[in-house]
Write a protein that holds these residues in place. Structure first.
Motif, PDB file in Angstrom:
ATOM      1  N   PRO A   1       0.831  -1.211   0.000  1.00  0.00           N
ATOM      2  CA  PRO A   1       0.000   0.000   0.000  1.00  0.00           C
ATOM      3  C   PRO A   1       0.862   1.256   0.000  1.00  0.00           C
ATOM      4  O   PRO A   1       1.939   1.292   0.609  1.00  0.00           O
ATOM      5  N   THR A   2       0.392   2.288  -0.656  1.00  0.00           N
ATOM      6  CA  THR A   2       1.120   3.554  -0.672  1.00  0.00           C
ATOM      7  C   THR A   2       0.897   4.284   0.659  1.00  0.00           C
ATOM      8  O   THR A   2      -0.031   3.978   1.420  1.00  0.00           O
TER       9      THR A   2
ATOM     10  N   ALA B   1      11.451  -5.408  11.091  1.00  0.00           N
ATOM     11  CA  ALA B   1      10.238  -5.198  11.876  1.00  0.00           C
ATOM     12  C   ALA B   1      10.068  -3.743  12.293  1.00  0.00           C
ATOM     13  O   ALA B   1       8.953  -3.206  12.275  1.00  0.00           O
ATOM     14  N   ASP B   2      11.137  -3.092  12.703  1.00  0.00           N
ATOM     15  CA  ASP B   2      11.023  -1.702  13.143  1.00  0.00           C
ATOM     16  C   ASP B   2      10.625  -0.793  11.980  1.00  0.00           C
ATOM     17  O   ASP B   2       9.808   0.129  12.146  1.00  0.00           O
TER      18      ASP B   2
ATOM     19  N   THR C   1       6.088   2.300   9.289  1.00  0.00           N
ATOM     20  CA  THR C   1       5.164   2.549   8.178  1.00  0.00           C
ATOM     21  C   THR C   1       3.730   2.291   8.603  1.00  0.00           C
ATOM     22  O   THR C   1       2.811   3.042   8.239  1.00  0.00           O
ATOM     23  N   ALA C   2       3.492   1.251   9.376  1.00  0.00           N
ATOM     24  CA  ALA C   2       2.130   0.937   9.831  1.00  0.00           C
ATOM     25  C   ALA C   2       1.550   2.073  10.664  1.00  0.00           C
ATOM     26  O   ALA C   2       0.324   2.269  10.690  1.00  0.00           O
ATOM     27  N   ARG C   3       2.398   2.822  11.329  1.00  0.00           N
ATOM     28  CA  ARG C   3       1.911   3.930  12.159  1.00  0.00           C
ATOM     29  C   ARG C   3       1.354   5.082  11.322  1.00  0.00           C
ATOM     30  O   ARG C   3       0.789   6.030  11.883  1.00  0.00           O
TER      31      ARG C   3
ATOM     32  N   ALA D   1      -3.751   3.815  14.519  1.00  0.00           N
ATOM     33  CA  ALA D   1      -3.365   2.398  14.584  1.00  0.00           C
ATOM     34  C   ALA D   1      -2.607   2.116  15.880  1.00  0.00           C
ATOM     35  O   ALA D   1      -1.816   2.940  16.348  1.00  0.00           O
ATOM     36  N   GLN D   2      -2.873   0.945  16.438  1.00  0.00           N
ATOM     37  CA  GLN D   2      -2.107   0.468  17.589  1.00  0.00           C
ATOM     38  C   GLN D   2      -1.035  -0.479  17.057  1.00  0.00           C
ATOM     39  O   GLN D   2      -1.367  -1.526  16.478  1.00  0.00           O
TER      40      GLN D   2
END
Length: 305
Positions: free
Chosen positions: A235-236, A260-261, A266-268, A273-274
């Motif tokens: 995803p962009t 992972a870090d 990016t997920a943040r 998001a948690q």
């Protein structure tokens, strides 16, 4: 349920087009035996469903009486419902759980139409939720199953109450060279069993994957099933910033799939998001921390209801 009824018109022998299939009758029989052995170790399902979708029939299992907003489990690559053996007791103690065998992966569902992009993937998931009569549900996915949950949140979010992602692969960071080696090894015909088991052990943080039924089933899928899944683009940043579905993302600090870090950072980008990195977890996080995952998931969804 006899194997002939459990598996939904399995694709045996190479079909036309890019569609997943079992390499032959003998290979399918070996896989079916491993699948049934894996199912036998799970709690007895309260319901077994067959759901027609645009991309083929989907086999789904319900654990719990139904009636509340369920959690729907999406398995990883080369995996299916028995991979959740460690997680089902904790999850089903608090929630109704549906587990589905993914289209295009070895399991009791059957692919009949090519999957080309994330919108296609999201379509069969949404059609499965609709066919199960679920107006809203929580998705919980591991690895590529977590990627599938994100694709559904991006393209077909209307039925989703939340998504929970366990070390999502190729979603928030590029695949590592180690994971590419494992992926290539899983599709090489004639791969010796010792090498296949070594690859599974590598991705599972050193655990002897062939010593547990889940690992034996995944190894059988790697040997006897030829998938034709597209490698989806990540995803962009704009897509992630616009994602409105509540998200819990748990990353494995010892994962060989990605950094992972970097993936967590990016997920943040997803609003509210948690996001957590569990330093000692490997990519097999669902089997390593089932009770902690069940507790964290319950805490997360309790804030949504």
């Amino acid at each position: 349920m006899p194997a002939a009824e459990l598996f939904l018109e399995p694709m045996i022998g190479r079909p036309a087009g890019k569609i997943g299939y079992f390499t032959g009758r003998s290979g399918f029989d070996h896989f079916a035996e491993a699948y049934r052995a894996g199912l036998a170790l799970l709690p007895r399902p309260d319901a077994v469903a067959a759901v027609p979708t645009s991309f083929g029939p989907v086999r789904a299992y319900r654990f719990g009486p139904g009636g509340d907003m369920p959690v729907v489990l999406l398995s990883g690559r080369q995996a299916c419902t028995p991979m959740w053996r460690a997680n089902l007791p904790g999850l089903s103690a608090r929630h109704t759980v549906w587990s589905v065998d993914s289209i295009g992966e070895p399991g009791a569902s059957t692919q009949v139409r090519e999957l080309t992009d994330g919108a296609d993937q999201a379509t069969w998931v949404e059609e499965t939720l609709a066919g199960l009569g679920l107006s809203r549900a929580h998705l919980l996915g591991a690895s590529i199953g977590a990627n599938l949950a994100v694709q559904t949140a991006l393209h077909r979010p209307d039925r989703l109450a939340s998504i929970t992602l366990l070390d999502p692969a190729n979603t928030f960071a590029r695949l590592s060279w180690k994971m590419i080696v494992v992926s290539l090894g899983s599709v090489v015909p004639g791969m010796p069993a010792a090498v296949r088991n070594r690859l599974l052990s590598w991705i599972s943080g050193g655990a002897q994957a062939d010593s547990v039924p889940e690992g034996q089933l995944i190894a059988a899928g790697m040997k006897y099933y030829r998938g034709a899944q597209p490698l989806l683009g990540r995803p962009t940043e704009d897509q992630l910033r616009a994602l409105a579905v509540p998200t819990l993302a748990l990353f494995a600090g010892r994962s060989i799939v990605h950094d992972a870090d970097r993936a967590a950072a990016t997920a943040r980008l997803i609003p509210d998001a948690q996001v957590e990195v569990w330093p000692q977890a490997s990519h097999a996080i669902n089997g390593e921390y089932p009770d902690r995952i069940a507790e964290r998931f319950a805490e997360f969804v309790d804030g949504i209801r």
